[in-house]
Design a protein around this motif. Structure first.
Motif, mmCIF file in Angstrom:
data_model
loop_
_atom_site.group_PDB
_atom_site.id
_atom_site.type_symbol
_atom_site.label_atom_id
_atom_site.label_comp_id
_atom_site.label_asym_id
_atom_site.label_seq_id
_atom_site.Cartn_x
_atom_site.Cartn_y
_atom_site.Cartn_z
ATOM 1 N N CYS A 1 -15.305 2.125 -4.126
ATOM 2 C CA CYS A 1 -14.076 2.455 -4.867
ATOM 3 C C CYS A 1 -14.192 2.121 -6.345
ATOM 4 C CB CYS A 1 -12.882 1.702 -4.270
ATOM 5 S SG CYS A 1 -12.639 1.966 -2.514
ATOM 6 N N SER B 1 -8.553 5.580 4.158
ATOM 7 C CA SER B 1 -8.820 4.602 3.100
ATOM 8 C C SER B 1 -9.901 3.631 3.550
ATOM 9 C CB SER B 1 -7.539 3.822 2.760
ATOM 10 O OG SER B 1 -7.221 2.913 3.801
ATOM 11 N N ASN C 1 -7.525 3.211 -6.039
ATOM 12 C CA ASN C 1 -8.713 4.032 -5.844
ATOM 13 C C ASN C 1 -9.352 3.811 -4.476
ATOM 14 O OD1 ASN C 1 -8.575 5.017 -8.523
ATOM 15 N ND2 ASN C 1 -9.545 3.154 -9.267
ATOM 16 N N SER C 2 -8.628 3.137 -3.576
ATOM 17 C CA SER C 2 -9.222 2.722 -2.306
ATOM 18 C C SER C 2 -9.057 3.735 -1.184
ATOM 19 C CB SER C 2 -8.620 1.383 -1.867
ATOM 20 O OG SER C 2 -7.229 1.505 -1.597
ATOM 21 N N GLN C 3 -8.584 4.935 -1.495
ATOM 22 C CA GLN C 3 -8.430 5.953 -0.450
ATOM 23 C C GLN C 3 -9.745 6.702 -0.236
ATOM 24 O OE1 GLN C 3 -4.712 7.555 -2.247
ATOM 25 N NE2 GLN C 3 -3.853 7.345 -0.200
ATOM 26 N N ARG D 1 -12.858 6.467 2.611
ATOM 27 C CA ARG D 1 -13.348 5.851 3.838
ATOM 28 C C ARG D 1 -14.868 5.918 3.882
ATOM 29 N NH1 ARG D 1 -12.361 7.265 10.273
ATOM 30 N NH2 ARG D 1 -13.340 5.353 11.037
ATOM 31 N N LEU E 1 0.825 -1.208 0.000
ATOM 32 C CA LEU E 1 0.000 0.000 0.000
ATOM 33 C C LEU E 1 0.860 1.259 0.000
ATOM 34 C CD1 LEU E 1 -2.856 -0.948 2.503
ATOM 35 C CD2 LEU E 1 -3.005 -0.783 0.009
ATOM 36 N N ASP F 1 -9.252 2.043 6.899
ATOM 37 C CA ASP F 1 -9.157 2.887 8.096
ATOM 38 C C ASP F 1 -10.015 2.315 9.228
ATOM 39 O OD1 ASP F 1 -8.783 4.906 9.913
ATOM 40 O OD2 ASP F 1 -9.248 6.522 8.518
ATOM 41 N N ARG G 1 -17.732 -1.300 1.233
ATOM 42 C CA ARG G 1 -16.594 -0.379 1.217
ATOM 43 C C ARG G 1 -15.821 -0.510 -0.093
ATOM 44 N NH1 ARG G 1 -13.140 0.143 6.847
ATOM 45 N NH2 ARG G 1 -14.477 1.698 7.830
ATOM 46 N N TYR H 1 0.290 3.964 -2.818
ATOM 47 C CA TYR H 1 -0.226 5.280 -2.437
ATOM 48 C C TYR H 1 0.821 6.380 -2.513
ATOM 49 C CZ TYR H 1 -4.368 2.985 -0.313
ATOM 50 O OH TYR H 1 -5.515 2.271 -0.073
ATOM 51 N N LYS I 1 -3.139 3.378 6.172
ATOM 52 C CA LYS I 1 -4.562 3.034 6.137
ATOM 53 C C LYS I 1 -5.466 4.226 6.426
ATOM 54 C CE LYS I 1 -4.104 -0.385 9.124
ATOM 55 N NZ LYS I 1 -4.464 -1.561 9.971
#
Length: 332
Positions: free
Chosen positions: A128, A76, A319-321, A323, A34, A79, A124, A38, A73
């Motif tokens: 994304c 994201s 694209n997972s940032q 929350r 990650l 988190d 979740r 990131y 984390k």
């Protein structure tokens, strides 16, 4: 002699969930991956991008400007999660590579977690997927527009639950989804078909299929003066002022224009078939308030269908940032 830092596996393809489990067997390996994705291994504060960052113990960092601590984390989908990252990575691999999706019941069994936790993970992750539905990326060339309806079939309902006059385009008991497909480009060179690009789609969940719903979406997605193909539905009337608009009259059992075989909407119909098989075979039912997230999931997999497994996997991670809190899902 210093130990060489482990390099993230960006280019190695994963052929099975077993390979993912081996590659990301520990929390530390997932964090390294990650941080490389990131930050390119140069930590950036989520509170102040230009702030100096201090490395602390336990994969933590401190933002000099705000004085706050953070990890990779923070902010994201991971988190504040109580589920270890190796299970998250396996879930992401499964949902990005199962063509018809995976249910929360099945994912819970596969990861040995509760169905409720699995559902929250999947929701979740789905938040994304929307990047592939971004309307800022315009379509051009030859495009197909169509709409489909999602909900149980009236004929399969119990007698006291049947909805009167709900056949055809009357969607009292169904939710419409509007889609546009941009055809891929290819040419024949020396007798071989050379593919330059593959078809892509964008979809939105609508409240109806009136022109005031359909046309603004099409105009936001398709470049003006492109070739647009649709059926004879009234909601498409007037688009000839913006596009080279062609109509295939499904009401007259016409599915291909015999004068020009390129005039059809069969590619978009094929995409609806993929979603319907997933809807009926895997999920069985979607609530309307979450339907856009499920549609985004199928759009993501369709648009990246020719990519390698690791490319879809890393594309989702990039694209997972985002929350998403449980209460936000419930109050959506």
């Amino acid at each position: 002699m210093l130990k060489e830092k482990r390099r993230p596996m960006f280019n190695k393809d994963f052929n099975s969930i077993l390979e993912v489990a081996r590659e990301f067997a520990t929390e530390e390996k997932c964090i390294e991956h990650l941080e490389a994705l990131y930050w390119n291994n140069k930590p950036v504060s989520p509170f102040h991008e230009d702030s100096t960052v201090y490395k602390c113990k336990g994969n933590k960092y401190k933002c000099k400007t705000s004085g706050k601590y953070f990890t990779v984390k923070t902010g994201s989908i991971f988190d504040n999660t109580k589920i270890e990252l190796p299970k998250w990575f396996m879930a992401i691999f499964l949902v990005t590579n199962h063509k018809k999706g995976i249910s929360s019941v099945q994912l819970g069994k596969d990861l040995q977690i509760s169905q409720k936790s699995a559902w929250f993970m999947l929701m979740r992750i789905r938040k994304c997927f929307g990047i592939e539905n971004d309307i800022d990326d315009k379509f051009e060339g030859i495009c197909e527009a169509d709409e489909s309806f999602f909900g149980g079939k009236n004929k399969n309902r119990h007698k006291d639950k049947k909805v009167p006059q709900s056949q055809g385009r009357s969607f009292k008991d169904k939710t419409p989804v509007i889609g546009v497909l941009q055809r891929g480009e290819s040419e024949i060179i020396d007798g071989k078909k050379i593919i330059h690009s593959h078809s892509k789609v964008k979809c939105i969940v609508g409240n109806n299929t009136k022109s005031e719903t359909i046309q603004p979406f099409i105009k936001s997605v398709v470049v003006k003066d492109s070739v647009l193909i649709s059926d004879e539905w009234l909601g498409y009337r007037g688009l000839e002022n913006h596009y080279d608009h062609h109509v295939v009259d499904h009401g007259k059992k016409q599915y291909v224009n015999f004068d020009n075989p390129e005039i059809h909407s069969n590619s978009m119909e094929g995409f609806w078939g993929i979603i319907k098989r997933g809807y009926n075979g895997t999920y069985n039912w979607w609530s309307k308030k979450h339907m856009q997230n499920y549609v985004d999931e199928f759009v993501f997999r369709f648009n990246l269908r020719t990519s390698q497994n690791n490319e879809r996997f890393n594309s989702l991670l990039l694209n997972s940032q985002i929350r998403t809190k449980y209460k936000d899902l419930m109050n959506a």
